[in-house]
Motif scaffolding. Sequence first.
Motif, short mmCIF file in Angstrom:
data_model
loop_
_atom_site.label_atom_id
_atom_site.label_comp_id
_atom_site.label_asym_id
_atom_site.label_seq_id
_atom_site.Cartn_x
_atom_site.Cartn_y
_atom_site.Cartn_z
N LEU A 1 0.95 -1.30 0.09
CA LEU A 1 -0.13 -0.14 -0.17
C LEU A 1 0.93 1.21 -0.04
O LEU A 1 1.56 1.43 0.94
N ARG A 2 0.67 2.23 -0.87
CA ARG A 2 1.55 3.25 -1.08
C ARG A 2 0.63 4.57 -1.22
O ARG A 2 0.00 4.87 -2.20
N PRO A 3 0.26 5.22 -0.13
CA PRO A 3 -0.34 6.51 -0.04
C PRO A 3 0.22 7.71 -0.91
O PRO A 3 1.55 7.77 -0.54
N SER B 1 4.01 3.10 -8.25
CA SER B 1 4.26 3.59 -7.10
C SER B 1 5.38 4.82 -6.96
O SER B 1 5.52 5.77 -6.47
N ASP B 2 6.66 4.23 -7.64
CA ASP B 2 7.51 5.24 -7.68
C ASP B 2 7.46 6.60 -8.50
O ASP B 2 7.67 7.50 -8.14
N LEU B 3 6.60 6.48 -9.53
CA LEU B 3 6.21 7.50 -10.47
C LEU B 3 5.50 8.40 -9.66
O LEU B 3 5.55 9.68 -9.53
N GLY C 1 2.66 -2.18 -10.21
CA GLY C 1 2.62 -1.37 -9.14
C GLY C 1 3.67 -0.86 -8.70
O GLY C 1 3.55 0.25 -7.80
N ASP C 2 4.95 -1.50 -8.83
CA ASP C 2 6.27 -1.16 -8.39
C ASP C 2 6.45 0.04 -9.15
O ASP C 2 6.92 1.21 -8.55
N ILE C 3 6.35 0.05 -10.50
CA ILE C 3 6.71 1.37 -11.29
C ILE C 3 5.66 2.56 -11.15
O ILE C 3 6.42 3.52 -10.69
MG MG Z 1 10.57 0.04 -6.35
#
Ligand code: MG
Length: 350
Positions: A103-105, A245-247, A241-243
Motif C-alpha cells: 500500500l502506497r499513499p 508507485s515510484d512515479l 504497481g512497483d513502477i
Molecule cells: Mg520500487
Amino acid sequence: MSAQRIAVIPGDGIGVDVIESARAVLDAVCAKHRIELEYREFDWSCQRYEREGAMMPADGLDMLREFDAILLGAVGWPGVPDHVSLWGLLIPIRRTFRQYVNLRPIRVFRGVQSPLRGAEDVDFVVVRENIEGEYSEIGGRLNRGFPEEMAVQESVFTRAGVSRIADYAFELAQTRRGYVTSATKSNGIVHTLPFWDEVVAERSARYPDVRIDSEHIDALAAKFVLQPSRFDVVVASNLFGDILSDLAAAVAGSIGIAPSANLDPTKQYPSMFEPVHGSAPDIAGRGIANPVGAVWSAAMMLSHLGHHAAADDVLAAMTASLADPSTRTADLGGTASTAQVTGALVAALA
Ligand code: MG
Ligand code: NAI
C-alpha cells in the motif's frame, strides 16, 4: 490489552536515522493516547551480511512470526549486490508472511513542491499486488555462455491472488472517494492480463457503490503525469504497481516523504511498514535525511494495529511540519536536520 509487539529493523544507511526518528514520534503519540507498544530491535543489514554471510539468521523469519508488526528502515549498501539485500530479507518477509498488499499513499502536502503544475489536490493510493505476478521465482537460464543462451521467467496470476487484491482495493475505495482504477495491458499481454481484467470485473460486481476504470499501463503512466488528481485507488500487479508507485512518489515531490505498508489484511501474520526510499548512501551519516516517510509509515502501522486516532494525530503533526519552511529537510529545499524535524513532530504530539 497487553502491549503489542513491534520488531524493528533499522537496516542500513539512513534507515537507521529515520527509524530513530519514527521511534521518537511513536513514543510521543503512544504516551498521549496511552498505547502500549513493546519493541525489539534486530541488526539485520548489509553490515551483518558482510560480517556473517547472511542478511538475517537462518531462523530469522521464525523470530519475526510472533510480532504484531515489523517496522523497517531500508536495506542496501554499496559492495553488497542489491538482489542480495532484497531477496535475503525483504522478499522472504513479504512472501512468508503473506503480505499480499503493498500500500502506497500519495499526497501532495502544502509546502511540498510537486514537479507538476496543478498537482495541489493529489490524494490517492496505489494498491500493488505484492507476492505473485511478474516477480516469480519460476523460470531459469539455459545454454549459459552460448549464442543460444536464454532466460525465461514466468508471470504467475492466480484467481485467489487477483481476487483478494481487487477486494482490498474496492473495500479501501469504499472508505475514500469510491473510485478504483485497474492497471492492465490486456491488449499486448494476451494471457495473464485478460485474466486479471476478468477477475477484477467479476469482483467489482460485488461493490456497486465503487466506480471502476480499467486503463492500459502506458496510458495510465501518462495520466499520472497529466491528471494526477483524478485518481483515488489504483490497483495493479506486482511489476506495474512497483513502477507506478515510484512515479507517484515523484509526483508527490520527494521520495523522502513516501510511506508504504506490506499488509497481510487477514492479520494472521505480522505486516511490515517501511518508507519507500532506500538507504541513501550519498547522504548517510550526515543527519539530513527526511524522516517523514518513516514517520508516515509508522502512522500506517498504528492504523493497522487499530490505533486510528493516534495515526491521525501523527499525520496532522507531519502536515504541519511540512507546511512550515523551518522544519523542511534539504530534499524539500529546506535546511532542517533530521533531529530538528523529529523534535518538531514530538513537540506537536506532546
Ligand atoms: Mg520500487
Ligand atoms: P534511495 O532511495 O536510497 O536514494 C535515492 C535518492 O533520494 C538519493 O539521492 C537520496 O539521497 C535521496 N533520498 C532518499 N531518501 C531520502 C530521505 N529520506 N531524505 C532525503 N533524501 C532522500 O535509492 P538508491 O540510491 O537507488 O538506493 C540506495 C540503496 O538503497 C541501494 O542499495 C538500494 O538497493 C537500496 N534500496 C532499498 C530499499 C528498501 O530497503 N526498501 C528501497 C530502495 C532502495
